[in-house]
Structure formats: structure tokens, C-alpha cells
Design a protein around this motif. Structure first.
Motif, short mmCIF file in Angstrom:
data_model
loop_
_atom_site.label_atom_id
_atom_site.label_comp_id
_atom_site.label_asym_id
_atom_site.label_seq_id
_atom_site.Cartn_x
_atom_site.Cartn_y
_atom_site.Cartn_z
N THR A 1 0.84 -1.20 0.00
CA THR A 1 0.00 0.00 0.00
C THR A 1 0.87 1.25 0.00
O THR A 1 0.58 2.23 -0.71
N LEU A 2 1.96 1.23 0.74
CA LEU A 2 2.89 2.36 0.74
C LEU A 2 3.51 2.54 -0.65
O LEU A 2 3.69 3.68 -1.10
N ILE A 3 3.81 1.47 -1.35
CA ILE A 3 4.39 1.57 -2.68
C ILE A 3 3.44 2.28 -3.63
O ILE A 3 3.85 3.13 -4.44
N VAL A 4 2.16 1.96 -3.56
CA VAL A 4 1.17 2.64 -4.42
C VAL A 4 1.11 4.12 -4.08
O VAL A 4 1.01 4.98 -4.97
N ALA A 5 1.18 4.47 -2.79
CA ALA A 5 1.17 5.88 -2.40
C ALA A 5 2.42 6.59 -2.92
O ALA A 5 2.34 7.72 -3.41
N ALA B 1 -2.41 9.58 -0.31
CA ALA B 1 -1.52 10.38 -1.15
C ALA B 1 -2.18 11.68 -1.56
O ALA B 1 -1.53 12.74 -1.58
N HIS B 2 -3.46 11.65 -1.87
CA HIS B 2 -4.17 12.87 -2.24
C HIS B 2 -4.33 13.81 -1.04
O HIS B 2 -4.31 15.04 -1.21
N ARG C 1 0.05 21.24 -1.03
CA ARG C 1 0.19 21.95 -2.29
C ARG C 1 -1.11 22.55 -2.81
O ARG C 1 -1.15 23.73 -3.16
N ILE C 2 -2.18 21.76 -2.87
CA ILE C 2 -3.41 22.24 -3.50
C ILE C 2 -4.02 23.38 -2.70
O ILE C 2 -4.34 24.44 -3.26
N TYR C 3 -4.20 23.18 -1.40
CA TYR C 3 -4.81 24.23 -0.58
C TYR C 3 -3.98 25.52 -0.58
O TYR C 3 -4.52 26.61 -0.81
N PRO C 4 -2.67 25.45 -0.34
CA PRO C 4 -1.89 26.70 -0.39
C PRO C 4 -1.90 27.36 -1.77
O PRO C 4 -1.91 28.60 -1.86
N SER C 5 -1.94 26.58 -2.85
CA SER C 5 -1.87 27.16 -4.19
C SER C 5 -3.16 27.87 -4.58
O SER C 5 -3.14 28.94 -5.18
N PHE C 6 -4.30 27.29 -4.23
CA PHE C 6 -5.57 27.83 -4.70
C PHE C 6 -6.22 28.80 -3.72
O PHE C 6 -7.13 29.53 -4.11
N THR C 7 -5.79 28.81 -2.50
CA THR C 7 -6.38 29.74 -1.53
C THR C 7 -5.41 30.82 -1.10
O THR C 7 -5.81 31.75 -0.39
N GLY C 8 -4.16 30.69 -1.50
CA GLY C 8 -3.17 31.67 -1.05
C GLY C 8 -2.81 31.51 0.41
O GLY C 8 -2.18 32.39 1.01
N GLY C 9 -3.19 30.37 0.99
CA GLY C 9 -2.88 30.13 2.40
C GLY C 9 -1.53 29.48 2.58
O GLY C 9 -0.71 29.41 1.67
#
Length: 260
Positions: free
Chosen positions: A123-127, A180-181, A188-196
Motif C-alpha cells: 500500500t505504501l508503494i502505491v502511495a 496520497a491525495h 500543495r493544493i490548498y496553499p496554491s488555490f487559496t493563497g494560504g
């Protein structure tokens, strides 16, 4: 033998250490030199006295048997090396160590809740594969005789698990994708799209423990970190020591290049 060891020590430190520990531990378990029942994840044993806390991470050290020892070790090394050398998100070694701590803890918690634990290296390998291939869009990967987009590699691995090992292992490895998500969203996603800010920053104490070196070898060259700024003294570029330049020149500030 010395050439082999020299080659080993030239490998990326996190990737070589993790893959070596996984392989040696697995060989020890399958040759019955190491009692495997002490390494698996069992939630009932975590809360005994004394608590067997090591099971949270030791369950990631056992590969699948026979050829699985080679293939799982290869995948651990390959994807860890990809994160360590080729991914700018893990420019510091402690960032990669923090990634492993978070992902392993989350996988252990989720799989223990759903499947009562077990051995979770696959499972770790898939992540690892999912995190490593997210930034490889446009690149290709080879699965046996098929060439697929690199970002589809974790789904190909899940499909092979479903065909070869059945739905039980498939559902266990499927837990790697939300973990992983989640890491990607928090960092990455939250800081990039919210400026946080990064919601999962690397703890400062890891920097002191890991003690990141100034020189880092990457596939495209060698990165040398500049020394830390002095805690006192001039910060404008002037030097108080002697040198070939006149004193009046050395006190004019940091200087500028032509065209700046």
C-alpha cells in the motif's frame, strides 16, 4: 566487493537506506531469522502494556514472498529515489522523512480501521508511486509490454493486484490513493488555490535530527546549499576584514551587476 559498497554509498541516502532495510528485514523474516509476528500491525497490541508502538512502522518493512522481495524492494527504491532527487517538493531531506511519517501513519490508521492491519508495504508503494508520478504528466511508463502515461502507473499497479492477488489486497492498496491525495491537498493544493499556508509543514525538530547536508546529488547535477547566514555582523555585503579592495570600496554596499 569494495566497488559494490562504493556504488551503494553513492546512492541517494533515504532511498538506499529504506530499500536496504526492507530487503534485509524481509530476508530475515522469510528465512525465520526474525520473528515476523513481532512486526505486523495489530491494533489490539498497540494498546497493550507496554504498548508495541513500533508496529505502526515495522509493518512497512516486509515485502511479499519469493519474487516479491525483489520487485517490492525495487519499487521502494525507484519511487523513493524519484521523490528524493527529481521532485522539487522534497528539496530538503527532512521534507521526505516527514512525508514518510505522515503517509505511513495515515495508511496504518486507515487500513487498521478497515482491515485490522497486517503488512502494508504494498500500500505504501502505491502511495509513493502516486506522489512521484503526479508531477510526471507528459512522460511515459512501461508496464510489461505496454506504454502508458506515467500518471496512470498507480492505477495499473492496482489493476495487476486485483488480477493476481484478488479483491482483498486490491482494497487494501486502494487506501493509498486517498492518503496520497490528502498529503497533496494539505501541502500543495490548498496553499496554491487559496493563497494560504502549508497545512502540513515539516516540524523544525526534524531538521535538527536529519541534519541536512549542504551537498545534494540530483539526476541533473549537484546542488550545493549556501552556508547559513551569520547571526551577527554586516548584512549589506561589506566586510570588516582586510582585502585587496580599498576600504572606501568595501563599504559601499552589496554591489550590483551590469544591467541590474
Amino acid at each position: 566487493m569494495s566497488d559494490l559498497m562504493d556504488g551503494f554509498w553513492r546512492l541517494p541516502p533515504v532511498a538506499r537506506t529504506l530499500s536496504a532495510v526492507v530487503f534485509v528485514t524481509s530476508v530475515g523474516v522469510y528465512t525465520q531469522l526474525i520473528p515476523g509476528h513481532l512486526l505486523g500491525m495489530h491494533s489490539s497490541l498497540i494498546f497493550t502494556f507496554p504498548p508495541q508502538i513500533w508496529r505502526i512502522f515495522s509493518n512497512f518493512l516486509i515485502t511479499r514472498p519469493q519474487l516479491g522481495m525483489l520487485f517490492d524492494t525495487y519499487f521502494v527504491y525507484t519511487y523513493t529515489r524519484s521523490l528524493e532527487l527529481d521532485n522539487p517538493r522534497f528539496s530538503k531531506r527532512e521534507d521526505l522523512v516527514w512525508y514518510f511519517i505522515f503517509v505511513c501513519s495515515a495508511i496504518t490508521a486507515l487500513c487498521t480501521y478497515l482491515f485490522r492491519g497486517g503488512f502494508l508495504l504494498s500500500t505504501l508503494i502505491v502511495a509513493l508511486c502516486r506522489t512521484a508520478t503526479q508531477d510526471q504528466r507528459g512522460m511515459k511508463a512501461q508496464v510489461f509490454f505496454l506504454t502508458i502515461p506515467a500518471q496512470l502507473m498507480p492505477f495499473a499497479m492496482l489493476l495487476m493486484t486485483l488480477v493476481l492477488e484478488g479483491p482483498g489486497r486490491f482494497l487494501q492498496e486502494l487506501c493509498a490513493l486517498p492518503v496520497a491525495h490528502l498529503y497533496d491537498f494539505l501541502t500543495r493544493i490548498y496553499p496554491s488555490f487559496t493563497g494560504g499556508r502549508n497545512l502540513l509543514p515539516t516540524p523544525a525538530f526534524l531538521s535538527r535530527i536529519v541534519n541536512t547536508t549542504r551537498e545534494i546529488r540530483r539526476s541533473y547535477g549537484t546542488l550545493i546549499r549556501p552556508p547559513a547566514a551569520p547571526s551577527s555582523g554586516q548584512t549589506t555585503g561589506a566586510s570588516t576584514g582586510s582585502g585587496p579592495l580599498p576600504e572606501s570600496w568595501r563599504s559601499r554596499g552589496p554591489g550590483r551587476r551590469l544591467g541590474d
